[in-house]
Design a protein around this motif. Sequence first.
Motif, PDB file in Angstrom:
ATOM      1  N   UNK A  64       0.846  -1.196   0.000  1.00 18.84           N
ATOM      2  CA  UNK A  64       0.000   0.000   0.000  1.00 18.84           C
ATOM      3  C   UNK A  64       0.881   1.245   0.000  1.00 18.84           C
ATOM      4  N   UNK A  65       0.415   2.290  -0.664  1.00 21.99           N
ATOM      5  CA  UNK A  65       1.249   3.472  -0.878  1.00 21.99           C
ATOM      6  C   UNK A  65       1.682   4.138   0.415  1.00 21.99           C
ATOM      7  N   UNK A  66       0.858   4.087   1.463  1.00 21.23           N
ATOM      8  CA  UNK A  66       1.281   4.727   2.709  1.00 21.23           C
ATOM      9  C   UNK A  66       2.487   4.023   3.312  1.00 21.23           C
ATOM     10  N   UNK A  67       2.590   2.717   3.129  1.00 22.69           N
ATOM     11  CA  UNK A  67       3.759   1.982   3.617  1.00 22.69           C
ATOM     12  C   UNK A  67       4.980   2.270   2.753  1.00 22.69           C
ATOM     13  N   UNK A  68       4.761   2.395   1.450  1.00 22.13           N
ATOM     14  CA  UNK A  68       5.874   2.657   0.534  1.00 22.13           C
ATOM     15  C   UNK A  68       6.459   4.051   0.747  1.00 22.13           C
ATOM     16  N   UNK A  69       5.602   5.043   0.960  1.00 13.05           N
ATOM     17  CA  UNK A  69       6.123   6.383   1.238  1.00 13.05           C
ATOM     18  C   UNK A  69       6.813   6.419   2.597  1.00 13.05           C
ATOM     19  N   UNK A  70       6.286   5.669   3.544  1.00 10.68           N
ATOM     20  CA  UNK A  70       6.944   5.598   4.863  1.00 10.68           C
ATOM     21  C   UNK A  70       8.331   4.992   4.742  1.00 10.68           C
ATOM     22  N   UNK A  71       8.484   3.997   3.855  1.00  9.99           N
ATOM     23  CA  UNK A  71       9.812   3.413   3.621  1.00  9.99           C
ATOM     24  C   UNK A  71      10.804   4.492   3.195  1.00  9.99           C
ATOM     25  N   UNK A  72      10.392   5.293   2.217  1.00  5.78           N
ATOM     26  CA  UNK A  72      11.291   6.305   1.674  1.00  5.78           C
ATOM     27  C   UNK A  72      11.690   7.326   2.733  1.00  5.78           C
ATOM     28  N   UNK A  73      10.722   7.775   3.514  1.00  6.92           N
ATOM     29  CA  UNK A  73      11.024   8.750   4.561  1.00  6.92           C
ATOM     30  C   UNK A  73      11.882   8.130   5.655  1.00  6.92           C
ATOM     31  N   UNK A  74      11.630   6.867   5.980  1.00 10.08           N
ATOM     32  CA  UNK A  74      12.423   6.193   7.006  1.00 10.08           C
ATOM     33  C   UNK A  74      13.877   6.027   6.570  1.00 10.08           C
ATOM     34  N   UNK A  75      14.088   5.815   5.271  1.00  8.71           N
ATOM     35  CA  UNK A  75      15.458   5.725   4.767  1.00  8.71           C
ATOM     36  C   UNK A  75      16.192   7.051   4.955  1.00  8.71           C
TER      37      UNK A  75
END
Length: 242
Positions: free
Chosen positions: A37-48
């Motif tokens: 889901x896109x909210x998890x994918x965007x969270x990945x990027x910010x967490x990196x």
Amino acid sequence: MWRHQLPALAAAGFCAVAPDQRGYSAGARPLEVEAYASDLLTSDALALMDARGTQRFHLVGHDWGGQLAWLIAADNPDRVATLTMLSRPHPAAFARAMAEDPEQAQRSQHHKAFREAEAAARLRQDNFKMLRAGLEREGVAPEDFDAYFRTLGEPGALEAAINWYRANNIASAAIPAVSVPTLYIWGTADASVGRRAAELTEQFVSGPYRFVEIEGGGHFIVDQFPDYIAQLLIEHIRSASL
């Protein structure tokens, strides 16, 4: 994807990071569709970026990575210094084009096809013959294919890539306008994104905006015009300070 641009960015004095996204790394390849889901994918990027200790950054995206980049820039303008987008229009522009332009709906048929149960088996046939033909039609040189199919050939990688389509909607009128300085690069021969969607994108950027058309460019302009894309990236990033 960014193998040609990373050295150019580094030579220009920038620290450039192009991580494998969820599903494209054997160490981060969940099986469940909902894990993409896109909210998890965007969270990945910010967490990196958090893990790097980087509060503000210049963001670059293409296709699904571009979709996430639009969402991140819209929701986190305090963290995004500039946005550079290749091919993928703003989600709200995409939604309007899908509703108003029959040609765009035709161009986006593969999104529906990838949700079918047998999609992975069909795409994997004859050593990814269908996908290879699609890349070649879009101007990607056959010698560049290995950069993509080394990953897609790993166990579960193709299914993970398809899960991005199954878990998300590319077009959404609910996504707000982006306020950060934005460069949008689109190829006039892009089989996936038509002119209507590309030109509508300007209406969903409230900050400084530049639209660059590449005559004859297909969907994978990052491979077709590697040096020119690097030049445009560097110019745009240098135009705004962190």
